[in-house]
Design an enzyme around this catalytic site. Structure first.
Site, PDB file in Angstrom:
ATOM      1  N   HIS A  78       0.729  -1.185   0.109  1.00 30.35           N
ATOM      2  CA  HIS A  78      -0.034   0.069   0.133  1.00 30.35           C
ATOM      3  C   HIS A  78       0.799   1.350  -0.071  1.00 30.35           C
ATOM      4  O   HIS A  78       0.359   2.283  -0.415  1.00 30.35           O
ATOM      5  CB  HIS A  78      -0.940  -0.127   1.114  1.00 30.35           C
ATOM      6  CG  HIS A  78      -1.915  -1.227   0.912  1.00 30.35           C
ATOM      7  ND1 HIS A  78      -2.005  -2.209   1.394  1.00 30.35           N
ATOM      8  CD2 HIS A  78      -3.141  -1.048   0.256  1.00 30.35           C
ATOM      9  CE1 HIS A  78      -3.130  -2.960   0.770  1.00 30.35           C
ATOM     10  NE2 HIS A  78      -3.719  -2.316   0.094  1.00 30.35           N
ATOM     11  N   GLU A 115     -11.388 -10.280  -4.484  1.00 29.22           N
ATOM     12  CA  GLU A 115      -9.928 -10.328  -4.370  1.00 29.22           C
ATOM     13  C   GLU A 115      -9.287 -11.744  -3.881  1.00 29.22           C
ATOM     14  O   GLU A 115      -8.044 -11.682  -3.437  1.00 29.22           O
ATOM     15  CB  GLU A 115      -9.787  -9.412  -3.078  1.00 29.22           C
ATOM     16  CG  GLU A 115     -10.395  -7.955  -3.428  1.00 29.22           C
ATOM     17  CD  GLU A 115      -9.971  -7.002  -2.548  1.00 29.22           C
ATOM     18  OE1 GLU A 115      -8.989  -6.227  -2.647  1.00 29.22           O
ATOM     19  OE2 GLU A 115     -10.769  -6.774  -1.510  1.00 29.22           O
ATOM     20  N   ASP A 155      -4.909  -7.914  -4.468  1.00 27.44           N
ATOM     21  CA  ASP A 155      -4.972  -8.935  -3.391  1.00 27.44           C
ATOM     22  C   ASP A 155      -5.131 -10.401  -4.118  1.00 27.44           C
ATOM     23  O   ASP A 155      -4.714 -11.338  -3.797  1.00 27.44           O
ATOM     24  CB  ASP A 155      -6.200  -8.517  -2.518  1.00 27.44           C
ATOM     25  CG  ASP A 155      -5.721  -7.688  -1.402  1.00 27.44           C
ATOM     26  OD1 ASP A 155      -4.749  -8.119  -0.840  1.00 27.44           O
ATOM     27  OD2 ASP A 155      -6.614  -6.869  -1.081  1.00 27.44           O
ATOM     28  N   CYS A 159      -9.928  -3.056 -10.472  1.00 25.18           N
ATOM     29  CA  CYS A 159      -9.379  -1.886  -9.958  1.00 25.18           C
ATOM     30  C   CYS A 159      -7.973  -1.940  -9.208  1.00 25.18           C
ATOM     31  O   CYS A 159      -7.392  -1.116  -8.692  1.00 25.18           O
ATOM     32  CB  CYS A 159     -10.362  -1.292  -9.051  1.00 25.18           C
ATOM     33  SG  CYS A 159     -10.508  -2.393  -7.573  1.00 25.18           S
TER      34      CYS A 159
HETATM   35  C1  PEP Z   1      -6.709  -4.866  -4.928  1.00 24.36           C
HETATM   36  O1  PEP Z   1      -6.607  -5.580  -3.897  1.00 24.36           O
HETATM   37  O2  PEP Z   1      -6.681  -4.958  -5.890  1.00 24.36           O
HETATM   38  C2  PEP Z   1      -7.288  -3.464  -4.300  1.00 24.36           C
HETATM   39  C3  PEP Z   1      -7.785  -2.804  -5.226  1.00 24.36           C
HETATM   40  O3  PEP Z   1      -7.520  -3.023  -3.145  1.00 24.36           O
HETATM   41  P1  PEP Z   1      -6.099  -2.817  -2.164  1.00 24.36           P
HETATM   42  O4  PEP Z   1      -5.119  -2.582  -2.995  1.00 24.36           O
HETATM   43  O5  PEP Z   1      -6.561  -1.366  -1.472  1.00 24.36           O
HETATM   44  O6  PEP Z   1      -6.114  -3.860  -1.314  1.00 24.36           O
HETATM   45 MG    MG Z   2      -7.400  -5.240  -2.022  1.00 26.59          MG
END
Ligand code: PEP
Ligand code: MG
Length: 579
Positions: free
Chosen positions: A190, A432, A456, A503
């Site tokens: 992140h 995910e 994820d 996403c």
């Molecule tokens: C993902 O897991 O692809 C996602 C968009 O969520 P995050 O990156 O915030 O875990």
């Molecule tokens: Mg995620």
């Protein structure tokens, strides 16, 4: 000159002065002492040496009682090193003759010693750690209350750190932090995502390098190639300056696409939505012509605040995003706290496997008052525009139903109190986990849309920690297992007539655009910085050709093979279009 390879996580090239933060977050700029203050500074250095001596002696005595003389001898060695006449003379002379700030003198000198030890190919190399310990202790005593933090930056810098947490990254002042590189960190962390959101060039997972650099030295950070260059020579600096200029030209050219639709050459309209972490990022999404916000990661409200956000804090953030988007869709994801997105102060207790632990929707369903507060704010914001809510990390149907029940309950509450909201607010879930993909045909009947979170999904499919540089080579969106799960998700959604989005970071990388369109994806959600490039690729391809690309990629068995193929396809496309 020292060129180091890390993992590229946020594009852009920058040249600047290093600000070094070691694992304890010390910040040691190259600072000089006024001639008139040399004696005072030498006294400060002597006091720090005395305090460190006291600390080491206390440790020695305590260990002697606990474990005996043999173990206490380790601390004797520390004392001997600290009081080594040559070292002491070097430190004193650095302050007296070169007018170095004592902190800088300690850091530079001890790191040089440590480095020399590290380069020995025998057991003495281990002593380097002892020298780092001494350095830290001296710095702690020197800096005392004056210890500076990232928040106190006052001039442009490139931050070089052992590690940065997502919240530290979220709090970086992007006007002054021109880029950062860390020793730790993986490709899907992140911290990486926030860097991209803030549009700060970043390289992570470089491995140990902080001993080779001091604050104030020039450094080149190449977020495109994942490279940092310490002590660069003039020629390299000049070459990178040219690259900086060229990048500005490309950005200006792509800027012209802003108001043009993302439509393929055979007339298929693609929606390009933006991913945001902070309301302020909406500006970038608008200026790059996003069709809406496809993922608003609301947990960052927590990571930039020291206290629990109130309903008003949530509402204020959401309403500003919804108002700014002027009727375009805004997908608000409920809190995805836990794993690496956790303030250390709020971590209830150490979890052995935070990625597999109490995170995301699991945490929300455990902490209902927190969840309800957020849902109330989202619902209130739904009265202002096209708001959609999305639940993260759903892995069982029970979780989805429970989350929907809490939502229905909060709606009832608001209705009873005559508070406005959209009772038909669309409800979606993130896909995910492999479990969600396998059960998607059931889940899909109970949601209005889905969004595949490949960050994820890669982690859970391949059993690789997305934040761990040691397994970064396995963390690969090109892996056939990931591609098959993706294809299945999109097929199930299409058959059910439910809108689907991707996403994860993969949808923001142009290497994957043809593949994703070929798998039938018609909506992508990407970091604002990626919008122009993705749009350009969408406008250069036909949906029919993309299907061929996807079929070919899905017929392959190895991630490397897929990667080489997709790269080659992109290269050909760019060559054809002259981009
Ligand atoms: C993902 O897991 O692809 C996602 C968009 O969520 P995050 O990156 O915030 O875990
Ligand atoms: Mg995620």
């Amino acid at each position: 000159m020292l060129k180091l390879q890390g993992i590229a996580v946020s594009p852009g090239v920058t040249i600047g002065e290093a600000l070094v933060l070691d694992s304890e977050g010390f910040r040691i700029p190259r600072r000089f002492v006024e001639r008139s203050a040399v004696d005072t500074e030498l006294a400060r250095l002597a006091a720090a040496v005395a305090e460190t001596t006291g600390e080491v002696e206390r440790n020695r005595d305590a260990i002697r009682v606990e474990l005996g003389d043999q173990y206490a001898a380790i601390f004797e060695a520390h004392l001997a090193m600290l009081h080594d006449p040559k070292l002491q003379e070097e430190l004193t002379s650095a302050v007296r003759d070169r007018n170095w700030w004592p902190e800088y003198a300690v850091s530079r000198t001890l790191r040089r010693y440590a480095k020399a030890f590290q380069n020995l190919d025998n057991h003495i190399a281990q002593r380097a750690h002892d020298i780092y310990d001494l350095e830290k202790s001296l710095l702690r005593n020197l800096l005392g209350q004056r210890r500076e933090t990232l928040a106190a930056i006052s001039q442009p810098v490139v931050v070089l750190a052992h590690n940065l947490t997502p919240s530290e990254t979220a709090n970086l002042d992007r006007r002054l932090v021109k880029g950062f590189a860390t020793e730790l960190g993986g490709p899907g962390s992140h911290t990486a995502i926030v860097a991209e959101g803030l549009e700060i060039p970043a390289v992570v997972g470089v491995g140990p390098f902080l001993a080779d650099v001091s604050g104030g030295e020039p450094v080149i950070l190449d977020g495109n190639q994942g490279v940092i260059i310490l002590q660069p020579d003039e020629e390299t600096i000049a070459q990178y300056r040219l690259e900086e200029e060229a990048a500005k030209h490309v950005a200006a050219r792509l800027d012209r696409l802003r108001d043009l639709p993302a439509e393929t050459t055979d007339g298929v309209r693609i929606q390009i939505m933006g991913n945001i972490e902070f309301p302020s990022e909406v500006e970038q999404c608008i200026s790059r012509g996003c069709d809406g916000i496809g993922l608003y990661r609301t947990e960052f409200l927590y990571l930039t605040s020291r206290r629990e956000p109130t309903e008003e804090d949530h509402y204020k953030a959401y309403s500003s995003v919804v108002n700014a988007m002027g009727g375009k869709p805004v997908v608000i994801r409920t809190l995805d706290l836990g794993a690496d997105k956790m303030l250390t102060e709020t971590t209830p207790e150490e979890e052995r496997n935070p990625c597999l632990g109490l995170r995301s929707i699991r945490l929300s369903l455990r902490q209902l008052p927190v969840f309800r507060t957020q849902l109330r704010a989202i619902l209130r914001a739904s009265a202002l525009g096209d708001v959609r809510v999305m639940f993260p990390l759903i892995s069982t149907i029970v979780e989805l139903r429970q989350a929907r029940m809490v939502l229905a309950d909060v709606m009832e509450d608001l209705a009873e109190h005559g508070i406005a909201f959209n009772p038909k607010m669309p409800v979606g879930m993130m896909v995910e986990t492999p479990a969600a993909v396998m059960m998607l045909d059931a889940f899909i009947k109970e949601v209005d849309f889905v969004s595949v979170g490949t960050n994820d999904l890669i982690q859970y499919t391949l059993a690789v920690d997305r934040g761990n540089k040691e397994v970064a080579d396995l963390y690969n969106a090109c892996d056939p297992a990931v591609l098959r799960l993706l294809r299945r998700s999109l097929d199930v959604a299409r058959e059910a007539g439910v809108p689907a989005n991707v996403c994860g970071q993969m949808s923001g990388s142009v290497m994957f655009t043809q593949l994703l369109l070929g798998l039938g994806l018609r909506q992508l959600s990407v970091p604002a910085s990626a919008v122009p490039e993705v749009k350009q690729v969408c406008r250069s391809v036909s949906a029919a050709d993309c299907r061929l690309v996807a079929d070919k990629a899905l017929s392959m068995y190895g991630a490397q093979e897929v990667k080489a193929y997709l790269r080659d396809q992109l290269r050909r496309l760019l060559a054809q279009t002259g981009a």
